[in-house]
Write an enzyme that holds these catalytic residues in place. Structure first.
Site, PDB file in Angstrom:
ATOM      1  N   TYR A  51     -60.296 -47.661 106.197  1.00 42.50           N
ATOM      2  CA  TYR A  51     -61.276 -46.594 106.450  1.00 42.50           C
ATOM      3  C   TYR A  51     -60.756 -45.234 105.959  1.00 42.50           C
ATOM      4  CZ  TYR A  51     -63.261 -49.926 109.919  1.00 42.50           C
ATOM      5  OH  TYR A  51     -63.775 -51.020 110.565  1.00 42.50           O
ATOM      6  N   HIS A 109     -57.729 -57.706 109.332  1.00 48.52           N
ATOM      7  CA  HIS A 109     -59.105 -57.270 109.106  1.00 48.52           C
ATOM      8  C   HIS A 109     -60.034 -58.422 108.677  1.00 48.52           C
ATOM      9  CE1 HIS A 109     -61.239 -53.219 108.228  1.00 48.52           C
ATOM     10  NE2 HIS A 109     -62.132 -54.127 108.535  1.00 48.52           N
TER      11      HIS A 109
HETATM   12  P1  NAD Z   1     -73.164 -49.544 114.384  1.00 52.00           P
HETATM   13  O1  NAD Z   1     -73.895 -50.796 114.683  1.00 52.00           O
HETATM   14  O2  NAD Z   1     -72.278 -48.941 115.386  1.00 52.00           O
HETATM   15  O3  NAD Z   1     -74.263 -48.487 113.890  1.00 52.00           O
HETATM   16  C1  NAD Z   1     -73.889 -47.182 113.543  1.00 52.00           C
HETATM   17  C2  NAD Z   1     -75.109 -46.441 113.006  1.00 52.00           C
HETATM   18  O4  NAD Z   1     -76.188 -46.547 113.908  1.00 52.00           O
HETATM   19  C3  NAD Z   1     -74.828 -44.950 112.867  1.00 52.00           C
HETATM   20  O5  NAD Z   1     -74.297 -44.659 111.606  1.00 52.00           O
HETATM   21  C4  NAD Z   1     -76.194 -44.345 113.066  1.00 52.00           C
HETATM   22  O6  NAD Z   1     -76.917 -44.357 111.859  1.00 52.00           O
HETATM   23  C5  NAD Z   1     -76.856 -45.313 114.022  1.00 52.00           C
HETATM   24  N1  NAD Z   1     -76.767 -44.895 115.447  1.00 52.00           N
HETATM   25  C6  NAD Z   1     -75.652 -44.791 116.213  1.00 52.00           C
HETATM   26  N2  NAD Z   1     -75.978 -44.433 117.463  1.00 52.00           N
HETATM   27  C7  NAD Z   1     -77.325 -44.317 117.489  1.00 52.00           C
HETATM   28  C8  NAD Z   1     -78.238 -43.979 118.509  1.00 52.00           C
HETATM   29  N3  NAD Z   1     -77.842 -43.705 119.750  1.00 52.00           N
HETATM   30  N4  NAD Z   1     -79.558 -43.959 118.186  1.00 52.00           N
HETATM   31  C9  NAD Z   1     -79.989 -44.250 116.940  1.00 52.00           C
HETATM   32  N5  NAD Z   1     -79.165 -44.585 115.935  1.00 52.00           N
HETATM   33  C10 NAD Z   1     -77.843 -44.624 116.202  1.00 52.00           C
HETATM   34  O7  NAD Z   1     -72.429 -49.824 112.986  1.00 52.00           O
HETATM   35  P2  NAD Z   1     -70.978 -49.754 112.380  1.00 52.00           P
HETATM   36  O8  NAD Z   1     -70.472 -48.388 112.219  1.00 52.00           O
HETATM   37  O9  NAD Z   1     -71.042 -50.632 111.180  1.00 52.00           O
HETATM   38  O10 NAD Z   1     -70.072 -50.532 113.443  1.00 52.00           O
HETATM   39  C11 NAD Z   1     -69.367 -49.890 114.483  1.00 52.00           C
HETATM   40  C12 NAD Z   1     -67.897 -49.969 114.260  1.00 52.00           C
HETATM   41  O11 NAD Z   1     -67.466 -51.310 114.094  1.00 52.00           O
HETATM   42  C13 NAD Z   1     -67.413 -49.300 112.961  1.00 52.00           C
HETATM   43  O12 NAD Z   1     -67.428 -47.908 113.028  1.00 52.00           O
HETATM   44  C14 NAD Z   1     -66.052 -49.906 112.831  1.00 52.00           C
HETATM   45  O13 NAD Z   1     -65.148 -49.264 113.715  1.00 52.00           O
HETATM   46  C15 NAD Z   1     -66.308 -51.337 113.271  1.00 52.00           C
HETATM   47  N6  NAD Z   1     -66.545 -52.239 112.118  1.00 52.00           N
HETATM   48  C16 NAD Z   1     -65.631 -53.211 111.866  1.00 52.00           C
HETATM   49  C17 NAD Z   1     -65.798 -54.069 110.802  1.00 52.00           C
HETATM   50  C18 NAD Z   1     -64.783 -55.148 110.552  1.00 52.00           C
HETATM   51  O14 NAD Z   1     -64.831 -55.800 109.496  1.00 52.00           O
HETATM   52  N7  NAD Z   1     -63.898 -55.398 111.467  1.00 52.00           N
HETATM   53  C19 NAD Z   1     -66.905 -53.951 109.946  1.00 52.00           C
HETATM   54  C20 NAD Z   1     -67.842 -52.954 110.231  1.00 52.00           C
HETATM   55  C21 NAD Z   1     -67.660 -52.112 111.322  1.00 52.00           C
END
Ligand code: NAD
Length: 277
Positions: A51, A109
């Site tokens: 990241y 990861h």
């Molecule tokens: P998420 O499902 O948390 O969605 C985030 C998005 O949803 C935001 O960018 C915003 O657009 C919207 N959002 C957030 N809060 C909201 C609200 N209250 N109302 C309306 N819209 C809202 O998606 P993410 O960021 O992909 O996943 C969360 C975390 O998971 C990442 O930040 C990361 O730390 C982790 N992650 C890990 C992997 C992995 O391969 N291990 C992959 C993807 C994400």
């Protein structure tokens, strides 16, 4: 004091059931967003080497003034660093960027099945754990078959498997497998990345019923299933909203309606075939 409940991992370590994810947040913005999250009451932060925001995350932690033992910091080893020696070096570099002398959770990861270096990588994780430089070790994006393979070649059962999980991809088989083996299920993209999921009529209807937002309903659904969640937002009001999910309860009808939304539909790559280093 944070109002977020903790779950107890298979080695006795407590992990907050709700944390803050920082994927796709640039380093300087990560410092601001993590600061906002810590002020709001989050105590668990999920970053990763890939990241490129461990530095900003670490700066927010340092300036928060919070006692280190009150925080739970997760980072992840990127695919190109898999292998025993390279993992040891990558962990040192992550801790250095974070400005910490230990991490709470370190995750592989992706399993990278074509490369088949996960077991060597995980043996380095076991050494880092034995050296007391991390409180718990685990994996991310491992299918049950990848976990079985790891069990055959290593000793410490992963504490956590962080997988894509939301109402459109409910991952029942993995959740059941994890429960059977004492592995906590952590949901990534718990809000389905905020795309169509939060507008689905069923989600909106349950939200109206409880006078909550669709995001709060989806997070509440995860918590009642027993998942660890790490929603991401850089908007202060949403950061607050996503934490305010402990004052209501979904009933059996709500849970049944949400269960019916499963489509086994991924937003991210399939771990069986994702081998990008
Ligand atoms: P998420 O499902 O948390 O969605 C985030 C998005 O949803 C935001 O960018 C915003 O657009 C919207 N959002 C957030 N809060 C909201 C609200 N209250 N109302 C309306 N819209 C809202 O998606 P993410 O960021 O992909 O996943 C969360 C975390 O998971 C990442 O930040 C990361 O730390 C982790 N992650 C890990 C992997 C992995 O391969 N291990 C992959 C993807 C994400």
């Amino acid at each position: 004091m944070s109002k977020v409940p903790s779950i107890t991992l298979n080695n006795g370590v407590a992990m907050p059931q709700l944390g803050f994810g920082v994927w796709q947040v640039p380093d300087d913005e990560a410092e601001r967003a993590v600061t906002t999250a810590l002020e709001a009451g989050y105590r668990s932060i999920d970053t990763a080497a890939v990241y490129e925001n461990e530095t900003g995350t670490g700066r927010a932690v340092a300036t928060s003034g919070l006692p280190r033992e009150d925080l739970f910091i997760t980072t992840k080893l990127w695919n190109s660093d898999q292998g025993y020696d390279s993992t040891l070096r990558a962990f040192d570099a992550s801790l250095d960027r974070l400005g910490l002398d230990y991490a709470d959770l370190y995750l592989i990861h992706w399993p990278m099945p074509a490369q088949d270096t996960a077991a060597d990588t995980y043996r380095a994780f076991e050494k880092i754990l034995a050296d007391g430089r991390v409180k718990a070790i685990g994996v991310s994006n491992f299918l049950p078959e990848h976990l079985e393979r790891l069990f055959d070649k290593t000793s410490v059962v992963p504490a956590v498997n962080q997988i894509e999980l939301h109402p459109h991809l409910q991952q029942e088989a993995s959740r059941e497998f994890h429960a059977r083996h004492g592995i906590a299920t952590e949901a990534w993209s718990p809000l389905g990345q905020g795309k169509g999921l939060l507008e689905v009529p069923t989600v909106v209807a349950v939200a109206h019923k409880h006078d909550r937002t669709p995001a709060q309903v989806v997070l509440r659904w995860h918590l009642q299933l027993g998942n660890v969640v790490i929603p991401k937002s850089v908007t202060p009001s949403r950061i607050q909203e996503n934490l305010d999910v402990f004052g209501f309860e979904l009933d059996a009808d709500d849970l049944a309606a949400l269960k019916a939304l499963n489509e086994d539909r991924r937003l991210g790559p399939d771990p069986a075939t994702f081998n990008v280093a």
